[in-house]
Motif scaffolding. Structure first.
Motif, short mmCIF file in Angstrom:
data_model
loop_
_atom_site.label_atom_id
_atom_site.label_comp_id
_atom_site.label_asym_id
_atom_site.label_seq_id
_atom_site.Cartn_x
_atom_site.Cartn_y
_atom_site.Cartn_z
N UNK A 38 0.80 -1.23 0.00
CA UNK A 38 0.00 0.00 0.00
C UNK A 38 0.84 1.27 0.00
N UNK A 39 2.17 1.16 -0.21
CA UNK A 39 3.03 2.34 -0.12
C UNK A 39 3.66 2.62 -1.48
N UNK A 40 3.00 3.45 -2.25
CA UNK A 40 3.55 3.85 -3.55
C UNK A 40 4.85 4.61 -3.34
N UNK A 41 5.81 4.38 -4.23
CA UNK A 41 7.10 5.06 -4.15
C UNK A 41 8.08 4.42 -3.18
N UNK A 42 7.66 3.38 -2.47
CA UNK A 42 8.57 2.69 -1.55
C UNK A 42 9.27 1.54 -2.26
N UNK A 43 10.36 1.05 -1.66
CA UNK A 43 11.08 -0.09 -2.23
C UNK A 43 11.84 -0.79 -1.11
N UNK A 44 12.30 -2.00 -1.38
CA UNK A 44 13.08 -2.76 -0.39
C UNK A 44 13.88 -3.85 -1.08
N UNK A 45 14.90 -4.32 -0.38
CA UNK A 45 15.62 -5.51 -0.84
C UNK A 45 14.70 -6.73 -0.68
N UNK A 46 14.57 -7.50 -1.74
CA UNK A 46 13.71 -8.69 -1.70
C UNK A 46 14.56 -9.94 -1.48
N UNK A 47 15.30 -9.92 -0.39
CA UNK A 47 16.26 -10.99 -0.14
C UNK A 47 15.61 -12.35 0.03
N UNK A 48 14.37 -12.39 0.50
CA UNK A 48 13.71 -13.69 0.68
C UNK A 48 13.52 -14.45 -0.63
N UNK A 49 13.51 -13.73 -1.74
CA UNK A 49 13.27 -14.33 -3.05
C UNK A 49 14.32 -15.38 -3.40
N UNK A 50 15.50 -15.29 -2.81
CA UNK A 50 16.60 -16.20 -3.17
C UNK A 50 16.23 -17.66 -2.93
N UNK A 51 15.33 -17.93 -1.95
CA UNK A 51 15.01 -19.32 -1.62
C UNK A 51 14.14 -19.99 -2.68
N UNK A 52 13.50 -19.20 -3.53
CA UNK A 52 12.76 -19.80 -4.65
C UNK A 52 13.73 -20.56 -5.54
N UNK A 53 14.92 -19.98 -5.76
CA UNK A 53 15.92 -20.65 -6.58
C UNK A 53 16.62 -21.77 -5.83
N UNK A 54 16.94 -21.53 -4.55
CA UNK A 54 17.62 -22.56 -3.77
C UNK A 54 16.80 -23.84 -3.70
N UNK A 55 15.51 -23.70 -3.47
CA UNK A 55 14.63 -24.86 -3.34
C UNK A 55 14.14 -25.40 -4.68
N UNK A 56 14.43 -24.69 -5.76
CA UNK A 56 14.01 -25.15 -7.08
C UNK A 56 12.51 -25.08 -7.29
N UNK A 57 11.83 -24.18 -6.61
CA UNK A 57 10.38 -24.08 -6.72
C UNK A 57 9.94 -23.46 -8.04
N UNK A 58 10.68 -22.49 -8.52
CA UNK A 58 10.33 -21.84 -9.78
C UNK A 58 9.02 -21.09 -9.73
N UNK A 59 8.70 -20.48 -8.59
CA UNK A 59 7.42 -19.79 -8.43
C UNK A 59 7.41 -18.42 -9.11
N UNK A 60 8.57 -17.76 -9.12
CA UNK A 60 8.63 -16.38 -9.60
C UNK A 60 9.50 -16.31 -10.86
#
Length: 691
Positions: free
Chosen positions: A564-586
């Motif tokens: 809900x916060x337009x103009x905000x941003x952040x490091x999406x570090x949690x995304x790395x586990x999609x690759x580690x686990x081989x889920x291929x969700x994103x």
């Protein structure tokens, strides 16, 4: 290019084993300050050399009212994962001082052995022969952090192995817990190489140091004091005196275990004075009111037996350390370059030194982290999560041993909530959660965070070991925590995440990523156990939420900090586990879009954690640098860390939370010496996995 072994470090590890036995130098030169505990409190060592009748210091300051001993000129300092080496020169003599700590995470017997070797080598630099003797001592503030505490001392022998010991007169193991505390139970042991002629003594520091500085030797007795013999028991030390530069000096009238060796005439061939230091905590931890001994003594080994074994294995261990260091530094450089190698070298001992290993009464391994410089929590799940890449890479049994106490606690009937606990106590007492609302309220809990963490780590552990016994043992928990995430939905409520210093935040996009991947991880666990219908149901939920996530988080050039916060941003570090686990969700273009934006938002010392403040987290920064699986992207985000390591004004063990514009610690005291820096090994782990 900077040699990662000799590059500047905010603080230099000397003897680092666990949260109580963790000693560092906080200055560039070893003679500019006393060695200290990671908290900054003195755990002093003094080192001197006597050359042709003149004394010099190579470690520590001058006792405040003692003789003024000039410092040798420090000519080098080298840090490797398992060793720290200093080099000095004075009056035609070279001196090398090395600290060797063979903590191999693949070898639990060695990793948990609280023994470090200290070597002093001297040789002639100018070709002439010189009359040389060397001295080193350990203060009683290694064994008690409280001034005025009475101490006792003595000697133990095993054949030709001899050790001096010292400890508090009144032994009250595990009587306190906390964050920035030193141990005041157990016994410090020091020993010199068996079969070599040396002198040793226990007594008043000023008297022993001044005597050596004057004569090049120390008295051969254990009650040394200038005016009259030292009584037993005696005060250990009398606290600190801080000079105008903020350096901790020593007050007079405190005691040390001292060793010296007369080399005689020293030529160009080096001569060595070899010692070791060890610590017997007697009891290491309390686990739900059961006192557990240190791992090394679980079968009854004595402290002198530990010292004896350490001397017997020294030569073989030194060869192993040399090979290990060389191979690991090469791997780090090939994986991420010189800056990554600098980080990895400093993170290695610090990660292991933030944990303690014990064995439960049933023989199960238990491995507890300590949340140093935060609140002293023990077994914190959101410390286990960031440090997990180190343990997945080196020894997954240690990751299981960190997860087991949390699981046993959650299954034991006391934990009342449908999500995972945050911790199991405050170090060294593992008697139930102390963070936030504890067991009593849901105030300041981390339900999304810890449930997602545990599910992700469970799937990673099972994949790495291909062993489902741990998963099966605690199956009801994985079901419960996955159900909590599914019920809570894709859009997190107003709650804390692991970055709790930033406060509560609703609609956290990065936390949502964790829930999605956590549900997918549960699907993988179900599939492993043949629960195929349940697996497909949860994987379908994860895929559905992953497809919705970009629409919720999209902010044009990147993705938001909060939905809900337009103009905000952040490091999406949690995304790395999609690759580690081989889920291929994103899809990969999400990470690429984020990376393009990250490169425009870097400050002098790195990429901020998010748009709210100019601070970063070192562990998350390295994870974020890995998101695109592109070496150029990785190096672009890591490069500013080298500048920070060169400039960091806070002389503390590697901080994981600092200001990206000033390099300073974010709050007074800040984060330091935390085991989460093991998370920086994620790049090496990914490379080894081929992911």
């Amino acid at each position: 290019m900077t040699d990662p072994r000799t590059a500047r470090a905010p603080a230099t590890p000397l003897i680092v084993h666990d949260p109580f036995m963790s000693v560092w130098s906080h200055t560039d030169e070893l003679t500019q300050s006393w060695p200290t505990h990671w908290t900054g409190k003195n755990q002093s060592m003094s080192g001197m050399v006597h050359i042709d009748g003149k004394a010099y210091r190579f470690m520590g300051l001058v006792t405040r009212t003692g003789r003024d001993v000039p410092a040798m000129r420090q000519t080098g300092r080298e840090v490797t994962p398992l060793r720290t080496i200093y080099r000095f020169e004075a009056d035609g003599v070279e001196l090398a001082l090395s600290f060797t700590t063979p903590v191999f995470p693949e070898d639990l017997e060695l990793m948990a052995r609280p023994v470090s070797y200290v070597d002093i080598e001297v040789s002639s630099k100018d070709g002439a022969n010189h009359e040389v003797s060397a001295y080193i001592d350990w203060s009683t503030n290694w064994a008690t952090g409280n001034g005025e505490t009475d101490v006792i001392w003595g000697r133990h022998r095993a054949g030709n192995v001899e050790a001096l010991f010292v400890g508090a007169r009144e032994q009250t193991p595990l009587h306190q817990s906390g964050d920035e505390v030193q141990i005041d139970w157990g016994y410090l042991y020091t020993s010199a190489e068996p079969g070599v002629a040396v002198d040793s003594a226990f007594g008043d520091a000023r008297t022993l140091r001044d005597t050596f500085a004057t004569t090049g030797s120390i008295p051969a007795r254990d009650d040394v004091r200038e005016a009259r013999p030292l009584p037993m028991p005696s005060h250990g030390h009398r606290g600190l005196n801080i000079n105008a530069n903020g350096i901790h000096q020593e007050r007079p009238a405190y005691n040390v275990c001292a060793w010296s060796r007369a080399f005689g005439k020293v030529g160009t061939q080096a001569q060595a004075f070899r010692l070791l230091v060890a610590y017997d905590q007697v009891y290491a931890l309390e686990y739900f009111h059961r006192r557990l001994r240190p791992f090394w003594s679980r079968k009854g080994q004595s402290a002198i037996g530990l010292v004896e074994q350490a001397w017997a294995e020294r030569s073989a261990l030194y060869a192993r350390v040399a090979d290990y260091d060389a191979a690991l530094i090469d791997q780090l450089q090939r994986s991420g370059g010189d800056t990554y190698a600098r980080i990895g070298i400093l993170a290695f001992r610090q990660c292991l030194g933030g944990h303690a290993l014990v064995e439960d009464l049933d023989g199960k391994l238990l491995y507890f982290s300590k949340e140093n410089s935060s609140n002293g929590c023990l077994g914190t799940v959101d410390l286990t999560y960031p440090s997990a890449p180190f343990f997945l890479h080196y020894n997954p049994a240690l990751l299981e041993a960190q997860m087991r106490p949390i699981c046993a606690y959650a299954m034991g009937g006391r934990w009342p909530f449908p999500y995972a606990p945050h911790d199991v106590g405050q170090f060294p007492l593992a008697n139930g959660q102390v963070y936030g609302g504890g067991e009593l309220t849901e105030h300041n809990q981390m339900p999304y965070e810890e449930s997602g963490n545990m599910l992700i780590l469970a799937a990673a552990l099972a994949e790495r070991t291909n062993d489902d016994r741990f998963i099966t043992e605690f199956w009801p928990l994985w079901e419960k925590w996955a159900a909590y995430l599914v019920k809570s939905g894709i859009d997190p409520e107003n709650q804390l995440c692991t970055d709790d210093f930033a406060g509560h935040l609703p609609h956290n996009a990065n936390l949502s990523l964790k829930a999605i991947i956590g549900i997918g991880a549960y699907g993988l666990l179900c599939r492993r156990l043949g629960k195929n219908e349940e697996a497909e149901r949860h994987l379908a939920i994860a895929r559905d939420w992953a497809a919705k996530w970009p629409g919720l988080a999209d902010d044009g050039s990147a993705f938001r900090l909060a939905f809900d916060k337009a103009g905000s941003w952040s490091q999406k570090y949690n995304l790395i586990w999609d690759r580690i686990l081989g889920l291929g969700l994103f899809p990969a273009d999400i990470a690429r879009k984020e990376m393009t934006a990250y490169k425009t938002r870097q400050d002098r010392y790195g990429l901020p954690l998010d748009s709210r403040e100019h601070y970063t987290k070192l562990d998350w920064l390295v994870w974020t640098a890995c998101l695109t699986n592109n070496q150029a992207d990785f190096e672009a985000l890591i490069a500013p860390v080298a500048t920070w390591l060169d400039d960091a004004p806070a002389r503390v063990p590697l901080s994981d939370w600092y200001d990206t514009q000033t390099g300073k610690q974010t709050v007074p005291g800040g984060f330091r010496s935390r085991p989460v820096v093991g998370g920086t090994y994620i790049k090496l782990m990914l490379d080894s996995m081929g992911k």
